[in-house]
Design an enzyme around this catalytic site. Structure first.
Site, short mmCIF file in Angstrom:
data_model
loop_
_atom_site.label_atom_id
_atom_site.label_comp_id
_atom_site.label_asym_id
_atom_site.label_seq_id
_atom_site.Cartn_x
_atom_site.Cartn_y
_atom_site.Cartn_z
N SER A 153 48.03 70.94 23.39
CA SER A 153 49.41 71.33 23.12
C SER A 153 50.14 70.24 22.34
CB SER A 153 50.11 71.67 24.44
OG SER A 153 51.32 72.36 24.21
N ASP A 303 46.77 82.28 24.39
CA ASP A 303 47.35 80.95 24.27
C ASP A 303 48.79 81.07 23.77
OD1 ASP A 303 47.84 78.28 24.01
OD2 ASP A 303 46.34 77.90 22.45
N HIS A 332 46.71 78.92 27.62
CA HIS A 332 47.15 77.66 27.03
C HIS A 332 46.50 76.49 27.76
CE1 HIS A 332 49.62 75.14 24.60
NE2 HIS A 332 50.22 74.59 25.63
#
Length: 608
Positions: A153, A303, A332
């Site tokens: 991320s 995601d 995610h």
């Protein structure tokens, strides 16, 4: 069948590579210090250096993997406490250091034990900091002068930013579940604000930046009651420096206020016209990534709002670089296998092993066979199998299904007609969706409550399939639609209805009609789906009652529809659980033109 079923997709299956790869070093506690930036700001980092096993040679030099995190490089534990002190990057530390990589984890400016304040989500100042940290790394006696970067991320985008500095030591990056465009991949998918994400993420960052342990305990990743704030660096014996740093963090920006400033993509702040959403998006600085930097882009089908699009756009844009694309059945962070047919909640695919093979190839120079593999690998849900491809999209054939009278999804275009649908601003999609995890909310079952949700939407259902069909890539809803209001949010969902009536969420797309204008994708942002600029200059209200053609791209997925299943497309005008109203307080009535509106899917028949 488990998600590590890779027969035929890899010449060397990832698990086989891991099994044959020696583990030659040991992990030891880190050294922790401040590095002084150009403006005097002190940045805290931990350096984990591989240690020789007993009797092995010492004094080796190693490539370094750099992790730049706003989520604490390391937690301090209360006396007598226990637990993983680095829930954000600990698994990378434990995996890569014994395999011959130094690991450096950094509290980015304005977070953890680092000083300074944050003026932005992924501030450009952090990008310049990463360049100076790279300088520090290559000057260390344990460094061989080669750097890679990875992380999930925020950290994945930080890897992009590091590479964009053109630092000569950076040779490879592996962004995992990270954006290419922060505006559309994350906070404003389709130009629609994710209100829930902004609010919950703001709470998380207040908990971290202000050392509010009462808030952090609401988030599963940071709920350990033994956590006692950010770990001081080695020189900060009494904790005075970390306390001073946290005091400075009280001046950090607030996510809820900050993101509200960005009504349009690439529009500058009122007080800083040069600062826009591009300022914290990797695509805007991708021209600085040298063509010899290898890139592994990783994402999952569920995601968040558009992180898979981010991985694909990075892969398409950086066409001159050594590049690889990996898309799995993941949420995610690749923490959960999202397939309803999974064998376990946690993924069984050895993702870290595949990343290891990538870095072994491009940082250590090992002959891993990776360059002989297909550049694209993706997982087909319901088939429960991996696929290899030489390009994206892997399937170019399209099947066009028409929205027809009697709520049918037909093979042939029907006679003209229309359906009307009154948008209900109280309707949502629940709290077991692709959107929770990106806000730090733990989920293990995705769309388990999808059954019956599409009944309240404008839905069209196909006849039972005569053969299994596999979807791979981006679908598209080609809609001819009018609104009673001058703006409209379109939410389009695809569902598989199995022969026994079980409804399975497949994918979705969303678009604010204000941003319906399509344009050519720029060189720094290549796509295979309709591109929108989301700029003020391209935005235009609707003329109420006037039919317009609006093409809504669906988020990518690979999914096998079973023989006898039916395909359903559903249209709504709001998602109360995640998004803001469009337009505020004025729920539109949608008029959909039949005979012209259609669902386009990259489908191929599956051989028995």
């Amino acid at each position: 069948m488990s998600t590590d079923n890779v027969a035929g997709a890899w010449r060397v299956p990832p698990a086989d590579y891991v099994a044959a790869r020696p583990v030659e070093h040991e992990l030891a506690p880190p050294s922790s210090s401040y590095v002084i930036m150009r403006d005097g700001c002190r940045i805290a980092l931990d350096a984990y250096v591989p240690q020789p096993k007993q009797g092995a040679e010492s004094g080796q030099r190693f490539p370094t993997l750099l992790f730049l995190t706003p989520y604490y490089r390391r937690f301090k534990l209360r006396p007598g406490g226990s637990g993983e002190v680095n829930p954000n990057t600990g698994k990378f530390r434990d995996y890569f250091v014994p395999r011959g990589y130094a690991v450096v984890v950094v509290d980015v400016r304005g977070t953890g034990a680092s000083f300074g304040t944050r003026d932005s989500f992924r501030s450009p100042r952090e990008r310049e900091d990463s360049r100076e940290i790279a300088d520090w790394i290559v000057a260390q006696p344990w460094s061989n002068g080669v750097i890679g970067a990875t992380g999930i991320s925020y950290l994945g985008a930080a890897a992009d930013f590091l590479a964009s500095t053109s630092h000569p030591a950076v040779k490879a990056i592996a962004p995992i579940c990270s954006v290419w465009d922060t505006y559309v991949d994350n906070y404003f998918p389709g130009g629609i604000q994710l209100k829930s994400l902004t609010k919950v993420y703001d709470e998380l960052m207040v908990g971290l930046d202000h050392d509010r342990r009462d808030i952090l305990r609401q988030f599963s990743y940071f709920a350990n009651p033994d956590f006692a704030g950010p770990q001081p660096v080695d020189e900060d014996v009494d904790g005075a420096l970390v306390n001073a740093a946290v005091t400075e963090h009280l001046g950090n920006f607030r996510q809820t206020d900050f993101m509200a400033e960005f009504k349009f993509r690439e529009e500058g702040l009122p007080y800083d016209p040069a600062f826009s959403s591009a300022s914290f998006s990797p695509y805007a600085v991708s021209g600085g990534i040298r063509p010899d930097v290898a890139i592994l882009s990783v994402s999952g089908w569920y995601d968040g709002a558009g992180y898979a699009n981010g991985a694909i756009a990075r892969h398409l844009t950086m066409a001159d670089n050594p590049r690889h694309l990996l898309l799995g059945p993941w949420d995610h962070g690749a923490r959960i296998d999202v397939s309803p047919w999974r064998k376990s909640v946690e993924p069984t695919f050895p993702l870290l092993g595949e990343i290891l093979r990538f870095f072994d190839t491009y940082l250590l120079g090992r002959d891993t066979g990776l360059t002989g593999e297909a550049p694209v690998h993706y997982y087909a849900i319901h088939a429960e199998d991996w696929r290899a491809a030489h390009q994206w999209p892997p399937v170019v054939a399209e099947r066009r299904l028409y929205l027809a009278p009697d709520r049918q999804l037909a093979e042939a275009a029907p006679l003209a007609g229309e359906d009307r649908y009154a948008v209900d601003f109280s309707r949502g999609t629940g709290h077991n969706t692709r959107y929770e995890r990106i806000a730090g909310i733990d989920r293990g079952d995705y769309y388990a409550d999808w059954q019956g949700r599409t009944e309240a939407m404008l839905s069209y259902t196909s006849a039972p399939l005569s053969a299994a069909m596999e979807l791979a890539g981006h679908g598209l809803a080609d809609l001819h639609v009018a609104s009673s209001e001058p703006d409209l949010a379109l939410f389009v969902y695809v569902t598989e209805i199995e022969a026994d009536g079980t409804e399975r969420y497949v994918t979705e797309g969303l678009l604010r009609a204000l941003h319906r204008k399509e344009s050519a994708a720029p060189a720094a942002y290549r796509t295979t789906w309709p591109f929108r600029s989301f700029t003020r200059s391209d935005a235009a209200p609707l003329a109420p009652g006037q039919v317009e053609r609006i093409r809504v791209p669906l988020l990518p997925v690979a999914w096998q529809f079973a023989k006898g299943s039916r395909i359903r497309v559903s249209i709504a005008g709001h998602d109360e659980d995640h998004c803001g109203q469009v337009p505020h307080g004025r729920p539109p009535v949608i008029t959909l033109r039949l005979g012209q509106s259609a669902l386009e899917l990259p489908l191929v028949a599956v051989r028995d």
